[in-house]
Design a protein around this motif. Structure first.
Motif, PDB file in Angstrom:
ATOM      1  N   GLN A   5      35.950 -10.426 -21.765  1.00 19.05           N
ATOM      2  CA  GLN A   5      36.614 -10.467 -23.276  1.00 19.05           C
ATOM      3  C   GLN A   5      35.652 -11.214 -24.160  1.00 19.05           C
ATOM      4  O   GLN A   5      36.059 -12.021 -25.086  1.00 19.05           O
ATOM      5  CB  GLN A   5      38.012 -11.085 -23.090  1.00 19.05           C
ATOM      6  N   LEU A   6      34.376 -10.779 -23.910  1.00 21.68           N
ATOM      7  CA  LEU A   6      33.328 -11.530 -24.938  1.00 21.68           C
ATOM      8  C   LEU A   6      32.985 -10.436 -25.930  1.00 21.68           C
ATOM      9  O   LEU A   6      31.864 -10.902 -26.542  1.00 21.68           O
ATOM     10  CB  LEU A   6      32.010 -11.936 -24.007  1.00 21.68           C
ATOM     11  N   THR A   7      33.476  -9.314 -26.079  1.00 24.32           N
ATOM     12  CA  THR A   7      32.920  -8.331 -27.065  1.00 24.32           C
ATOM     13  C   THR A   7      33.259  -8.988 -28.744  1.00 24.32           C
ATOM     14  O   THR A   7      32.521  -8.351 -29.309  1.00 24.32           O
ATOM     15  CB  THR A   7      33.687  -6.960 -26.896  1.00 24.32           C
ATOM     16  N   SER A   8      34.051  -9.756 -28.722  1.00 25.76           N
ATOM     17  CA  SER A   8      34.364 -10.177 -30.026  1.00 25.76           C
ATOM     18  C   SER A   8      33.339 -11.461 -30.514  1.00 25.76           C
ATOM     19  O   SER A   8      33.294 -11.819 -31.487  1.00 25.76           O
ATOM     20  CB  SER A   8      35.677 -10.889 -30.342  1.00 25.76           C
ATOM     21  N   LYS A   9      32.691 -11.862 -29.374  1.00 30.19           N
ATOM     22  CA  LYS A   9      31.794 -12.947 -29.411  1.00 30.19           C
ATOM     23  C   LYS A   9      30.398 -12.685 -29.543  1.00 30.19           C
ATOM     24  O   LYS A   9      29.395 -13.323 -29.713  1.00 30.19           O
ATOM     25  CB  LYS A   9      32.053 -14.333 -28.602  1.00 30.19           C
ATOM     26  N   ILE A  10      30.101 -11.301 -28.919  1.00 24.51           N
ATOM     27  CA  ILE A  10      28.498 -10.950 -28.781  1.00 24.51           C
ATOM     28  C   ILE A  10      28.659  -9.343 -28.985  1.00 24.51           C
ATOM     29  O   ILE A  10      29.345  -8.726 -28.728  1.00 24.51           O
ATOM     30  CB  ILE A  10      28.170 -11.338 -27.425  1.00 24.51           C
ATOM     31  N   GLN A  11      27.583  -9.157 -29.744  1.00 31.66           N
ATOM     32  CA  GLN A  11      27.342  -7.661 -30.081  1.00 31.66           C
ATOM     33  C   GLN A  11      26.410  -7.395 -28.876  1.00 31.66           C
ATOM     34  O   GLN A  11      25.106  -7.507 -29.125  1.00 31.66           O
ATOM     35  CB  GLN A  11      26.683  -7.347 -31.514  1.00 31.66           C
ATOM     36  N   TRP A  12      26.980  -6.653 -27.947  1.00 30.84           N
ATOM     37  CA  TRP A  12      26.209  -6.472 -26.790  1.00 30.84           C
ATOM     38  C   TRP A  12      24.984  -5.686 -26.636  1.00 30.84           C
ATOM     39  O   TRP A  12      23.937  -6.007 -26.323  1.00 30.84           O
ATOM     40  CB  TRP A  12      27.096  -6.263 -25.594  1.00 30.84           C
ATOM     41  N   ARG A  13      25.262  -4.574 -27.541  1.00 32.16           N
ATOM     42  CA  ARG A  13      23.923  -3.513 -27.487  1.00 32.16           C
ATOM     43  C   ARG A  13      22.694  -4.297 -28.322  1.00 32.16           C
ATOM     44  O   ARG A  13      21.602  -4.104 -27.942  1.00 32.16           O
ATOM     45  CB  ARG A  13      24.482  -2.203 -28.485  1.00 32.16           C
ATOM     46  N   THR A  14      23.423  -5.099 -29.517  1.00 29.65           N
ATOM     47  CA  THR A  14      22.039  -5.810 -30.225  1.00 29.65           C
ATOM     48  C   THR A  14      21.397  -6.625 -29.341  1.00 29.65           C
ATOM     49  O   THR A  14      20.421  -6.776 -29.450  1.00 29.65           O
ATOM     50  CB  THR A  14      22.773  -6.345 -31.439  1.00 29.65           C
ATOM     51  N   TRP A  15      22.264  -7.401 -28.665  1.00 25.47           N
ATOM     52  CA  TRP A  15      21.772  -8.709 -27.796  1.00 25.47           C
ATOM     53  C   TRP A  15      20.845  -8.253 -26.586  1.00 25.47           C
ATOM     54  O   TRP A  15      19.721  -8.837 -26.592  1.00 25.47           O
ATOM     55  CB  TRP A  15      22.944  -9.345 -27.288  1.00 25.47           C
ATOM     56  N   TRP A  16      21.364  -6.911 -26.097  1.00 25.99           N
ATOM     57  CA  TRP A  16      20.401  -6.320 -25.069  1.00 25.99           C
ATOM     58  C   TRP A  16      19.041  -5.940 -25.473  1.00 25.99           C
ATOM     59  O   TRP A  16      18.217  -6.034 -25.085  1.00 25.99           O
ATOM     60  CB  TRP A  16      21.317  -5.234 -24.620  1.00 25.99           C
ATOM     61  N   ARG A  17      19.182  -5.089 -26.890  1.00 24.66           N
ATOM     62  CA  ARG A  17      17.802  -4.482 -27.483  1.00 24.66           C
ATOM     63  C   ARG A  17      16.819  -5.746 -28.084  1.00 24.66           C
ATOM     64  O   ARG A  17      15.841  -5.638 -27.698  1.00 24.66           O
ATOM     65  CB  ARG A  17      18.279  -3.793 -28.588  1.00 24.66           C
ATOM     66  N   GLU A  18      17.557  -6.807 -28.442  1.00 24.18           N
ATOM     67  CA  GLU A  18      16.789  -7.997 -29.089  1.00 24.18           C
ATOM     68  C   GLU A  18      15.831  -8.568 -27.768  1.00 24.18           C
ATOM     69  O   GLU A  18      14.627  -8.979 -28.051  1.00 24.18           O
ATOM     70  CB  GLU A  18      17.498  -9.071 -29.580  1.00 24.18           C
TER      71      GLU A  18
END
Length: 175
Positions: free
Chosen positions: A20-33
């Motif tokens: 339940q971390l989708t509200s705390k992390i933009q996962w696609r952006t984090w992964w691409r960065e």
């Protein structure tokens, strides 16, 4: 279970979503960065260290179901299992890692999982051999059969025999 398409990225998303971390992390952006600097396994490691263990304060158990299917993934299994070993080894240095456990479920032995036999990531784990139920372990089921059969213990013994000790493989028909 790890999906077939892009194993590490989807595993990463499953962790983000399941915790339940989708509200705390933009996962696609984090992964691409982190795409150009780190391998997928290094990104998973960084995520575990910098986000998962920081955001989740209680014990964390990561279940990897159908571990035998992981063998067909399109990423380095040795690196993935090495990551699990790395997380375990970090327990001595970083207390937060003591809250992290990986549970690998399925039909495979530790030696089936590691391709590079010079690495030994699984001398830290414990295989659990599951066995079927014995008659003394299914007493509540016998109680439930008393109204249906004259000798419910004989019936449950037959069910255990037919199902290899797995009575859940039978089903109730509903009229």
């Amino acid at each position: 279970m790890l999906p077939q398409k892009n194993g590490t990225q989807e595993f990463f998303y499953t962790l983000v979503s399941g915790c339940q971390l989708t509200s705390k992390i933009q996962w696609r952006t984090w992964w691409r960065e982190h795409l150009e600097l780190l391998t997928p396994i290094q990104r998973l490691s960084l995520f575990i260290e910098e986000i998962l263990l920081v955001e989740i304060k209680q014990k964390i158990v990561i279940f990897v179901d159908e571990i035998d299917r992981v063998l067909s993934q399109k990423f380095s299994l040795d690196d993935f299992f090495g990551l699990i070993r790395y997380c375990h080894d970090q327990r001595d240095t970083y207390a937060d890692y003591q809250r992290l456990t990986f549970a690998l479920l399925g039909v495979a032995t530790p030696s089936d999982l590691i391709q590079d036999k010079t690495q030994t990531p699984f001398n830290i784990g414990q295989a659990i051999q599951l066995q079927g139920f014995e008659i003394d372990e299914v007493q509540p089921l016998i109680e439930g059969l008393k109204e249906q059969f004259a000798d419910p213990e004989a019936v449950i013994k037959d069910i255990l025999h037919w199902t290899g000790g797995q009575p859940f493989l039978t089903q109730k028909s509903v009229n």
